[in-house]
Design an enzyme around this catalytic site. Sequence first.
Site, PDB file in Angstrom:
ATOM      1  N   LYS A  91      -6.669 -64.681  14.933  1.00  0.00           N
ATOM      2  CA  LYS A  91      -5.825 -65.830  14.547  1.00  0.00           C
ATOM      3  C   LYS A  91      -6.711 -67.032  14.214  1.00  0.00           C
ATOM      4  O   LYS A  91      -7.477 -67.504  15.038  1.00  0.00           O
ATOM      5  CB  LYS A  91      -4.872 -66.191  15.694  1.00  0.00           C
ATOM      6  CG  LYS A  91      -4.076 -67.493  15.465  1.00  0.00           C
ATOM      7  CD  LYS A  91      -3.092 -67.789  16.604  1.00  0.00           C
ATOM      8  CE  LYS A  91      -2.458 -69.181  16.461  1.00  0.00           C
ATOM      9  NZ  LYS A  91      -1.542 -69.509  17.566  1.00  0.00           N
ATOM     10  N   ASP A 116      -3.168 -76.595  15.063  1.00  0.00           N
ATOM     11  CA  ASP A 116      -1.768 -76.276  15.306  1.00  0.00           C
ATOM     12  C   ASP A 116      -1.038 -77.514  15.825  1.00  0.00           C
ATOM     13  O   ASP A 116      -1.048 -77.816  17.014  1.00  0.00           O
ATOM     14  CB  ASP A 116      -1.664 -75.126  16.324  1.00  0.00           C
ATOM     15  CG  ASP A 116      -0.214 -74.735  16.593  1.00  0.00           C
ATOM     16  OD1 ASP A 116       0.685 -75.223  15.871  1.00  0.00           O
ATOM     17  OD2 ASP A 116       0.016 -73.927  17.525  1.00  0.00           O
ATOM     18  N   LYS A 126       4.422 -80.496  18.387  1.00  0.00           N
ATOM     19  CA  LYS A 126       3.995 -80.487  19.786  1.00  0.00           C
ATOM     20  C   LYS A 126       3.946 -81.925  20.313  1.00  0.00           C
ATOM     21  O   LYS A 126       3.589 -82.829  19.564  1.00  0.00           O
ATOM     22  CB  LYS A 126       2.583 -79.895  19.896  1.00  0.00           C
ATOM     23  CG  LYS A 126       2.495 -78.394  19.747  1.00  0.00           C
ATOM     24  CD  LYS A 126       1.058 -77.927  19.924  1.00  0.00           C
ATOM     25  CE  LYS A 126       0.914 -76.438  19.665  1.00  0.00           C
ATOM     26  NZ  LYS A 126       1.575 -75.599  20.671  1.00  0.00           N
ATOM     27  N   ASP A 152      -7.220 -73.463  18.123  1.00  0.00           N
ATOM     28  CA  ASP A 152      -6.276 -72.394  17.817  1.00  0.00           C
ATOM     29  C   ASP A 152      -6.849 -71.376  16.815  1.00  0.00           C
ATOM     30  O   ASP A 152      -6.136 -70.500  16.336  1.00  0.00           O
ATOM     31  CB  ASP A 152      -4.955 -72.999  17.304  1.00  0.00           C
ATOM     32  CG  ASP A 152      -3.746 -72.188  17.713  1.00  0.00           C
ATOM     33  OD1 ASP A 152      -3.866 -71.377  18.651  1.00  0.00           O
ATOM     34  OD2 ASP A 152      -2.681 -72.350  17.079  1.00  0.00           O
ATOM     35  N   ASP A 179       6.464 -73.709  15.719  1.00  0.00           N
ATOM     36  CA  ASP A 179       5.275 -73.694  16.570  1.00  0.00           C
ATOM     37  C   ASP A 179       4.884 -72.277  17.000  1.00  0.00           C
ATOM     38  O   ASP A 179       3.793 -72.067  17.528  1.00  0.00           O
ATOM     39  CB  ASP A 179       5.513 -74.593  17.802  1.00  0.00           C
ATOM     40  CG  ASP A 179       4.220 -74.947  18.519  1.00  0.00           C
ATOM     41  OD1 ASP A 179       3.143 -74.723  17.929  1.00  0.00           O
ATOM     42  OD2 ASP A 179       4.285 -75.444  19.653  1.00  0.00           O
ATOM     43  N   GLU A 199       3.752 -69.999  15.276  1.00  0.00           N
ATOM     44  CA  GLU A 199       3.207 -69.698  13.951  1.00  0.00           C
ATOM     45  C   GLU A 199       2.174 -68.580  13.983  1.00  0.00           C
ATOM     46  O   GLU A 199       1.962 -67.902  12.984  1.00  0.00           O
ATOM     47  CB  GLU A 199       2.591 -70.965  13.336  1.00  0.00           C
ATOM     48  CG  GLU A 199       1.139 -71.269  13.720  1.00  0.00           C
ATOM     49  CD  GLU A 199       0.930 -71.561  15.207  1.00  0.00           C
ATOM     50  OE1 GLU A 199       1.918 -71.846  15.900  1.00  0.00           O
ATOM     51  OE2 GLU A 199      -0.218 -71.475  15.679  1.00  0.00           O
ATOM     52  N   ARG A 216       2.119 -65.657  15.434  1.00  0.00           N
ATOM     53  CA  ARG A 216       2.679 -64.326  15.170  1.00  0.00           C
ATOM     54  C   ARG A 216       3.064 -64.173  13.706  1.00  0.00           C
ATOM     55  O   ARG A 216       3.093 -63.064  13.176  1.00  0.00           O
ATOM     56  CB  ARG A 216       3.851 -64.058  16.124  1.00  0.00           C
ATOM     57  CG  ARG A 216       5.027 -64.985  15.982  1.00  0.00           C
ATOM     58  CD  ARG A 216       5.910 -64.999  17.221  1.00  0.00           C
ATOM     59  NE  ARG A 216       5.269 -65.688  18.345  1.00  0.00           N
ATOM     60  CZ  ARG A 216       5.779 -65.774  19.565  1.00  0.00           C
ATOM     61  NH1 ARG A 216       6.939 -65.210  19.854  1.00  0.00           N
ATOM     62  NH2 ARG A 216       5.124 -66.424  20.514  1.00  0.00           N
TER      63      ARG A 216
END
Length: 513
Positions: A277, A282, A289, A300, A360, A362, A364
């Site tokens: 990933k 993020d 967030k 991230d 959020d 994101e 996956r």
Amino acid sequence: MRFEVTTGPVAQFSGEALVIGIPQGSPGLDDIAKAVDAALGQYITRCLKAEPPVFKAKLGETLILPTYGKLPAAHVVVLGLGKVEELKTSQWRRAVAAAVRACKKLRVKAAAMGFPDAVIQGMGIEAASRLLAEGAGLGQYDFNLRKNLSKAGEDNGELAANGASSLEVLSVIEPQADRLEVIQRGLRVGQLVAEHTNLARHWVNDSANYVTPAFLKQQAESIPGLQCDVLDFDAIKALGMGAFQLVAQGSEQPPFLIHLCYKPSDTPSKKIALVGKGVTFDSGGLSLKPAASMELMKMDMAGAAAVIATLKAVSELKDLNIEVHGFIPTCENMPSGISSKPGDIVTAMNGKTVEVNNTDAEGRLILCDALTYAQRKVDPDELVDIATLTGACVTALGKVAAGIMGTSDTLIQGLQAAGEQAGEKLWPLPLYDEYKVFLKSDVADLINSGAKGQAGSSAGGMFLKEFVDKKRAWAHLDIAGPAWATSDVPEVPKGGTGFGVRTLLYYLYGWQA
Ligand code: BES
Ligand code: ZN
Ligand code: ZN
């Protein structure tokens, strides 16, 4: 840091600092330690025997002794090895890292050490050498790229403690000349393992205004000896990666799907695909967030960093009869006038539709398309993804362990065993069929955030599983906790940890103590 390997009596080293390992309790000092202790008028023994003891030889404990001319070295760094019965690979790695940290604090540029008897007896000379280099390299790491260290040359203790000082040469002294070749071999491997862990740390620590998707692409492209193909945004759209596209569209930074490949010269024994990933920042997107949770979200892309660094290490180590592919979907997750909106429905590359109720979740979304692509492109025997996927994994396991789940017990256990050797913990989490309810959407085939506070890491795993072929051996590593350290251990300083690089390398190469 450079390593030098020489033969001769360890106590005769004439540089700045000589490191002497001492086990806690019996069997007491070995011959090297005895020679040093004798030269220092039994000072080490007296420290151990004092009431209360001045030095207990606990794992990673250090005691700095100036030698005042009693030995050729200016200082002796007495290093605790902990209890002999607990002296395993990870303890030795940690002890060496602690010694290097102590040398850095002393602002020593050249140090030396030999192998304590207890270490050789516990793991053999080659593993002991590999772990020495790993520990030294890992302990050496500091992130100071963006600090103004122009005063580093000045005598400023505080600056040095902040990372201006580094150990330049570590001499490994071995009295038995016939062991030097094996030692060299072990050191080379350990050094590459540490350097590439540090490389991943470096990318995670550096900020998101530098570490963009384009930066990761450029790093991947510049690895000598590896094939690197990159899909740009047009290609991502053209291939129907609707989920990845939805996440990427909110940012000014163009996304990429990076594909790195290492091919051995002989017919490979198996083919493995690693998927990392690479969300370089993020923000949460429109499901923004809160500030405190967003603060560290430059990390991230830790999964991406682990995969790129692992492949780079393989390209330098060579000697691996496995075909290794790295797939890195990388983008930012940002809110904007063209970003995804909660409730958007997209079609992923494998044809499944997804309701994005929370922008959020994101990770996956970008991984599911990368998993589909990886399987179609290279049909791997083993598929491993590594991602800072869920805050729930941090809640469940803390910073201590990554969560591991998947479709193949053999693969999961193999990775766990490799992690144990590598000093990284992976703890299994379930993918029960009952969790499928978390994926149920009223308007699409799947929903990206349906767990609502229950078993969040497993829910993430269940989502990804929908994109993995039924018979594929697949494992998912959720590294949201251990990717970033908030407290120091000698071999893992605060900040980006490079978690996964060592586990993946140990898994690929099968190194054992
Ligand atoms: N990148 C985060 C997960 C994360 C959290 C990594 C803390 C490292 C530390 C991920 O994209 C995320 O935001 N996940 C959500 C998922 C939820 C909306 C289903 C989360 O964990 O809250
Ligand atoms: Zn997120
Ligand atoms: Zn994320």
